[in-house]
Design a protein around this motif. Structure first.
Motif, PDB file in Angstrom:
ATOM      1  N   TYR A  26      16.843 -71.470 -14.328  1.00 32.81           N
ATOM      2  CA  TYR A  26      16.587 -70.057 -14.060  1.00 32.81           C
ATOM      3  C   TYR A  26      15.570 -69.902 -12.935  1.00 32.81           C
ATOM      4  O   TYR A  26      14.607 -70.669 -12.828  1.00 32.81           O
ATOM      5  CB  TYR A  26      16.057 -69.357 -15.317  1.00 32.81           C
ATOM      6  CG  TYR A  26      17.046 -69.322 -16.454  1.00 32.81           C
ATOM      7  CD1 TYR A  26      18.002 -68.320 -16.540  1.00 32.81           C
ATOM      8  CD2 TYR A  26      17.033 -70.313 -17.431  1.00 32.81           C
ATOM      9  CE1 TYR A  26      18.913 -68.301 -17.575  1.00 32.81           C
ATOM     10  CE2 TYR A  26      17.951 -70.296 -18.473  1.00 32.81           C
ATOM     11  CZ  TYR A  26      18.890 -69.288 -18.536  1.00 32.81           C
ATOM     12  OH  TYR A  26      19.802 -69.270 -19.562  1.00 32.81           O
ATOM     13  N   LEU A  27      15.809 -68.897 -12.109  1.00 32.17           N
ATOM     14  CA  LEU A  27      14.912 -68.584 -11.008  1.00 32.17           C
ATOM     15  C   LEU A  27      14.440 -67.150 -11.145  1.00 32.17           C
ATOM     16  O   LEU A  27      15.146 -66.307 -11.693  1.00 32.17           O
ATOM     17  CB  LEU A  27      15.634 -68.741  -9.658  1.00 32.17           C
ATOM     18  CG  LEU A  27      16.378 -70.050  -9.393  1.00 32.17           C
ATOM     19  CD1 LEU A  27      17.134 -69.957  -8.081  1.00 32.17           C
ATOM     20  CD2 LEU A  27      15.418 -71.223  -9.375  1.00 32.17           C
ATOM     21  N   GLU A  28      13.259 -66.886 -10.646  1.00 33.19           N
ATOM     22  CA  GLU A  28      12.806 -65.499 -10.535  1.00 33.19           C
ATOM     23  C   GLU A  28      12.752 -65.161  -9.054  1.00 33.19           C
ATOM     24  O   GLU A  28      12.110 -65.863  -8.265  1.00 33.19           O
ATOM     25  CB  GLU A  28      11.436 -65.305 -11.180  1.00 33.19           C
ATOM     26  CG  GLU A  28      11.043 -63.836 -11.247  1.00 33.19           C
ATOM     27  CD  GLU A  28       9.908 -63.588 -12.221  1.00 33.19           C
ATOM     28  OE1 GLU A  28       8.883 -63.050 -11.768  1.00 33.19           O
ATOM     29  OE2 GLU A  28      10.058 -63.918 -13.405  1.00 33.19           O
ATOM     30  N   ILE A  29      13.467 -64.103  -8.679  1.00 37.64           N
ATOM     31  CA  ILE A  29      13.619 -63.728  -7.280  1.00 37.64           C
ATOM     32  C   ILE A  29      12.867 -62.437  -7.017  1.00 37.64           C
ATOM     33  O   ILE A  29      13.056 -61.445  -7.717  1.00 37.64           O
ATOM     34  CB  ILE A  29      15.115 -63.536  -6.915  1.00 37.64           C
ATOM     35  CG1 ILE A  29      15.940 -64.728  -7.371  1.00 37.64           C
ATOM     36  CG2 ILE A  29      15.266 -63.297  -5.417  1.00 37.64           C
ATOM     37  CD1 ILE A  29      15.557 -66.026  -6.726  1.00 37.64           C
ATOM     38  N   ASP A  30      12.015 -62.444  -6.011  1.00 38.46           N
ATOM     39  CA  ASP A  30      11.314 -61.234  -5.566  1.00 38.46           C
ATOM     40  C   ASP A  30      12.176 -60.558  -4.517  1.00 38.46           C
ATOM     41  O   ASP A  30      12.397 -61.087  -3.424  1.00 38.46           O
ATOM     42  CB  ASP A  30       9.956 -61.612  -4.978  1.00 38.46           C
ATOM     43  CG  ASP A  30       9.148 -60.388  -4.547  1.00 38.46           C
ATOM     44  OD1 ASP A  30       9.654 -59.253  -4.702  1.00 38.46           O
ATOM     45  OD2 ASP A  30       8.024 -60.563  -4.041  1.00 38.46           O
ATOM     46  N   LEU A  31      12.707 -59.343  -4.855  1.00 36.73           N
ATOM     47  CA  LEU A  31      13.571 -58.608  -3.943  1.00 36.73           C
ATOM     48  C   LEU A  31      12.788 -57.724  -2.981  1.00 36.73           C
ATOM     49  O   LEU A  31      13.377 -57.054  -2.134  1.00 36.73           O
ATOM     50  CB  LEU A  31      14.560 -57.739  -4.737  1.00 36.73           C
ATOM     51  CG  LEU A  31      15.499 -58.480  -5.687  1.00 36.73           C
ATOM     52  CD1 LEU A  31      16.376 -57.485  -6.423  1.00 36.73           C
ATOM     53  CD2 LEU A  31      16.351 -59.487  -4.935  1.00 36.73           C
ATOM     54  N   GLY A  32      11.487 -57.701  -3.137  1.00 39.11           N
ATOM     55  CA  GLY A  32      10.674 -56.817  -2.312  1.00 39.11           C
ATOM     56  C   GLY A  32      10.445 -55.488  -2.995  1.00 39.11           C
ATOM     57  O   GLY A  32      11.104 -55.153  -3.984  1.00 39.11           O
ATOM     58  N   ASP A  33       9.488 -54.707  -2.520  1.00 32.47           N
ATOM     59  CA  ASP A  33       9.159 -53.389  -3.089  1.00 32.47           C
ATOM     60  C   ASP A  33       8.793 -53.481  -4.566  1.00 32.47           C
ATOM     61  O   ASP A  33       9.032 -52.558  -5.330  1.00 32.47           O
ATOM     62  CB  ASP A  33      10.317 -52.404  -2.911  1.00 32.47           C
ATOM     63  CG  ASP A  33      10.612 -52.113  -1.454  1.00 32.47           C
ATOM     64  OD1 ASP A  33       9.658 -52.135  -0.667  1.00 32.47           O
ATOM     65  OD2 ASP A  33      11.785 -51.873  -1.120  1.00 32.47           O
ATOM     66  N   GLY A  34       8.261 -54.640  -4.979  1.00 32.46           N
ATOM     67  CA  GLY A  34       7.832 -54.778  -6.368  1.00 32.46           C
ATOM     68  C   GLY A  34       8.915 -55.145  -7.351  1.00 32.46           C
ATOM     69  O   GLY A  34       8.666 -55.172  -8.551  1.00 32.46           O
ATOM     70  N   PHE A  35      10.132 -55.444  -6.891  1.00 30.25           N
ATOM     71  CA  PHE A  35      11.232 -55.789  -7.780  1.00 30.25           C
ATOM     72  C   PHE A  35      11.360 -57.300  -7.874  1.00 30.25           C
ATOM     73  O   PHE A  35      11.524 -57.988  -6.854  1.00 30.25           O
ATOM     74  CB  PHE A  35      12.560 -55.208  -7.283  1.00 30.25           C
ATOM     75  CG  PHE A  35      12.667 -53.725  -7.456  1.00 30.25           C
ATOM     76  CD1 PHE A  35      13.074 -53.195  -8.667  1.00 30.25           C
ATOM     77  CD2 PHE A  35      12.354 -52.870  -6.426  1.00 30.25           C
ATOM     78  CE1 PHE A  35      13.175 -51.826  -8.838  1.00 30.25           C
ATOM     79  CE2 PHE A  35      12.450 -51.506  -6.586  1.00 30.25           C
ATOM     80  CZ  PHE A  35      12.860 -50.979  -7.796  1.00 30.25           C
ATOM     81  N   SER A  36      11.312 -57.826  -9.105  1.00 24.15           N
ATOM     82  CA  SER A  36      11.573 -59.240  -9.361  1.00 24.15           C
ATOM     83  C   SER A  36      12.635 -59.332 -10.440  1.00 24.15           C
ATOM     84  O   SER A  36      12.580 -58.596 -11.436  1.00 24.15           O
ATOM     85  CB  SER A  36      10.304 -59.966  -9.816  1.00 24.15           C
ATOM     86  OG  SER A  36       9.344 -59.997  -8.779  1.00 24.15           O
ATOM     87  N   ILE A  37      13.608 -60.230 -10.260  1.00 26.19           N
ATOM     88  CA  ILE A  37      14.698 -60.357 -11.229  1.00 26.19           C
ATOM     89  C   ILE A  37      14.907 -61.826 -11.576  1.00 26.19           C
ATOM     90  O   ILE A  37      14.770 -62.709 -10.730  1.00 26.19           O
ATOM     91  CB  ILE A  37      16.012 -59.755 -10.688  1.00 26.19           C
ATOM     92  CG1 ILE A  37      16.428 -60.467  -9.401  1.00 26.19           C
ATOM     93  CG2 ILE A  37      15.883 -58.270 -10.477  1.00 26.19           C
ATOM     94  CD1 ILE A  37      17.803 -60.096  -8.913  1.00 26.19           C
TER      95      ILE A  37
END
Length: 329
Positions: A26-37
């Protein structure tokens, strides 16, 4: 893949930076603007540093819309799109969705979005969307679906060469589990499966437009009165409705008792659905005493409605025996 690597989702257009690696799967991805998924490692691909050298693209550029050609190869003018504003709830995994606001119109949109829970309101997003752009609004957990806020949206339309039919759009959305799953389709512009709601499906009436009583009566007594589209709510819906004909701006002259009852029940049904959609927790229905027929019908409808938790006669001191209080789910 390492922490800091830039990746793209295999089944979406989102890009981001790896911020965490969990158990190698599993990875946690920072999409920018405070969004991490969180995503599975096999659901992303590395973005090569050479990509932007081959085809540099501005960070906020709208997707390319090909020009249409008429017979004979003549370039046709692109039609001006007046409709096409969507909420798209995009599933990221089996636990989370990200809400996007999508603009497929030719208008430039200035928008604000609030989340309302009971008496509390929280700002979720604001900004400007040009043609063919989307904006990530907020991340939501599916396990909290029943407590999702009511999404209150205001949009201002702008174009240097055109004047909109109405300069402002106000929309209120409360997601219901059954209708939410029925909205699953390919998301406009995003190109992924999502739960999609068009928020500008109908044009709002100008605020100063007067609606004649005869028009309301004709719609209420129509054969398909349960399907009559209601004008959008302007501001906060009141927590009570008075079903006396005078309060409804209706006259009893020439109407039978059955027709009067039908008018009152139709007004009640429309108000109840608006109250549920608007996220009201409790409503008061003032029906009067009379012979008790209207009260009985209202209680019968409340008892069968899936979004009504309970109901009871209102306090005698305030309304006598002429009102009912209903709590909504």
């Amino acid at each position: 893949m390492n922490i800091g690597s830039k990746v793209r989702l295999l089944h979406g257009k989102e890009e981001g930076i790896i911020t965490k690696i969990k158990s190698g799967k599993y990875l946690e991805i920072d999409l920018g603007d405070g969004f991490s998924i969180p995503v599975l490692a096999n659901e992303v691909v590395l973005i090569s540093p050479e990509e932007k050298k081959i085809a540099p693209v501005a960070e906020n550029a709208a997707p390319f819309r090909p020009r249409q050609t008429a017979p004979g190869g003549v370039v046709a003018s692109t039609a001006f799109a007046t409709k096409g504003i969507y909420f798209s709830f995009v599933p990221i995994n089996d636990r989370e969705v990200v809400l996007h606001l999508v603009n497929l119109t030719s208008w430039q949109l200035l928008f604000t979005i609030y989340g309302r829970t009971g008496a509390n309101t929280k700002g979720l997003a604001s900004g400007v969307l040009t043609e063919n752009q989307s904006h990530q609004v907020t991340k939501l957990l599916l396990k909290d679906f029943e407590s999702w806020p009511v999404f209150e949206t205001q949009v201002l339309y702008y174009h240097p060469d055109r004047s909109p039919e109405s300069f402002i759009l106000e929309h209120s959305l409360r997601c219901r589990i059954q209708s939410f799953h029925n909205q699953l389709q390919k998301a406009p512009l995003l190109g992924v499966n999502a739960h999609v709601y068009q928020i500008d499906a109908s044009s709002p009436k100008p605020r100063n437009e007067k609606i004649e009583a005869s028009e309301i009566r004709a719609k209420m007594l129509g054969a398909d009165n349960d399907k009559v589209a209601q004008p959008p709510l302007q501001g906060r819906l009141p927590a009570q409705i008075d079903l006396h004909l005078a309060a409804l701006n209706e006259e009893a002259a020439g109407l039978s008792n059955a027709a009067i009852l039908e008018l009152q029940l139709t007004a009640f049904k429309n108000y109840l659905e608006q109250a549920i959609a608007g996220g009201l927790a409790e409503i008061t229905i003032i029906h009067g005493v009379g012979q008790g027929t209207l009260r009985q019908e209202i209680h019968r409808l409340l008892s069968k409605h899936p979004n009504v938790a309970n109901y009871k006669d209102a306090q005698k001191e305030k309304f006598g025996y002429g009102a009912t209080i209903a709590r909504l789910k």
